[in-house]
Design an enzyme around this catalytic site. Structure first.
Site, PDB file in Angstrom:
ATOM      1  CB  SER A 151      -0.893   0.014   1.240  1.00 44.84           C
ATOM      2  OG  SER A 151      -1.512   1.278   1.415  1.00 44.84           O
ATOM      3  CE1 TYR A 163      -3.757  -2.151   5.125  1.00 45.55           C
ATOM      4  CE2 TYR A 163      -2.902  -0.005   4.476  1.00 45.55           C
ATOM      5  CZ  TYR A 163      -3.496  -1.208   4.149  1.00 45.55           C
ATOM      6  OH  TYR A 163      -3.824  -1.481   2.845  1.00 45.55           O
ATOM      7  CB  ALA A 164       2.030   2.416   8.079  1.00 40.53           C
TER       8      ALA A 164
END
Length: 253
Positions: A151, A163-164
């Site tokens: 992402s 998430y990162a």
């Protein structure tokens, strides 16, 4: 890689990007092994693949469970006799700030469970599925392809510590695997999407969606089919490995 009759495994294949990838690859003649937890959604995707004239089977498995992953890939190998490709697409979000404070007092923290649950699916799940796919490819002498979904958030994004971190790790694994597996003829690549139009973005407040669209150079959200097109590019371009393709409409310019 010519996709005709190639066996491609897609995790998170029941809906969203996974479904779009499956149908796109089916239209190119691939055979699909779809992995997810929702049987109804898997059945729907299998039907769409069959409507496109291709073969598909589905497998219910939790990508965070080592035994389930090993068993699932063994079943896929038994059913299809070979594994030519894997798309590590399964992923989750559990957004939240690292800490929230008011008047100098911390009132909320991101819990370990909130952090770990995302790492388990988005990073450990990618590791387990990639390991099993690579093992089967090497043992059968298959010059396969592994694609990991990252992402643009991998560079860091407010409210997405978990998430990162997981998506940055995915890119690191991609580069490492490309170097390790190249001698077996296995290529490994990653895709880093921006904001893609899904049921979730469709449900956003119009002002939020408008703001996201204005942030992009192309002035709109991405489409699932555009990510699927990138998947085909990586499979078909045999000089591509060890790199991440950003498909974000110019958001990260």
């Amino acid at each position: 890689m010519n996709l005709t009759d190639k066996v491609i495994v897609i995790t998170g294949g029941g809906q969203g990007l996974g479904r779009a990838m499956a149908v796109s690859l089916a239209n190119s003649g691939a055979k699909l092994a779809l992995v997810d937890l929702n049987e109804q959604l898997l059945e729907e995707t299998v039907q769409l693949v069959q409507d496109a004239g291709a073969m598909a089977k589905y497998y219910i498995a939790n990508v965070t469970n080592e035994q389930e992953v090993e068993s699932t890939f063994n079943h896929i190998k038994n059913d299809f006799k070979v594994i030519d490709g894997l798309i590590n697409n399964a992923g989750i979000l559990r957004d939240g700030m690292l800490i929230k404070a008011k008047d100098g007092q911390v009132v909320k923290k991101m819990s370990l469970e909130q952090f770990q649950s995302v790492i388990d699916v988005n990073l450990s799940g990618v590791f387990l599925c990639g390991r099993e796919a690579a093992s089967h490819m090497v043992e059968s002498g298959t010059k396969g392809v592994i694609i990991n979904m990252s992402s643009i958030a991998r560079g860091g994004n407010i409210g997405q510590t978990n998430y990162a971190a997981s998506k940055a790790g995915v890119v690191a694994m991609t580069t490492t695997w490309a170097r390790e597996l190249g001698r077996f003829g296995i290529r490994v690549g990653a895709i880093a999407p921006g904001v893609i139009r899904t049921a979730m973005t469709d449900a956003m407040k119009p002002e939020m969606r408008d703001r996201l669209e204005k942030m992009k150079a192309v002035g709109r959200l991405g489409e699932a089919d555009e990510i699927a097109h990138t998947v085909k590019y990586i499979f078909e371009n045999e000089f591509f490995t060890g790199r991440v393709v950003e498909i974000d409409g110019g958001l990260s310019m």
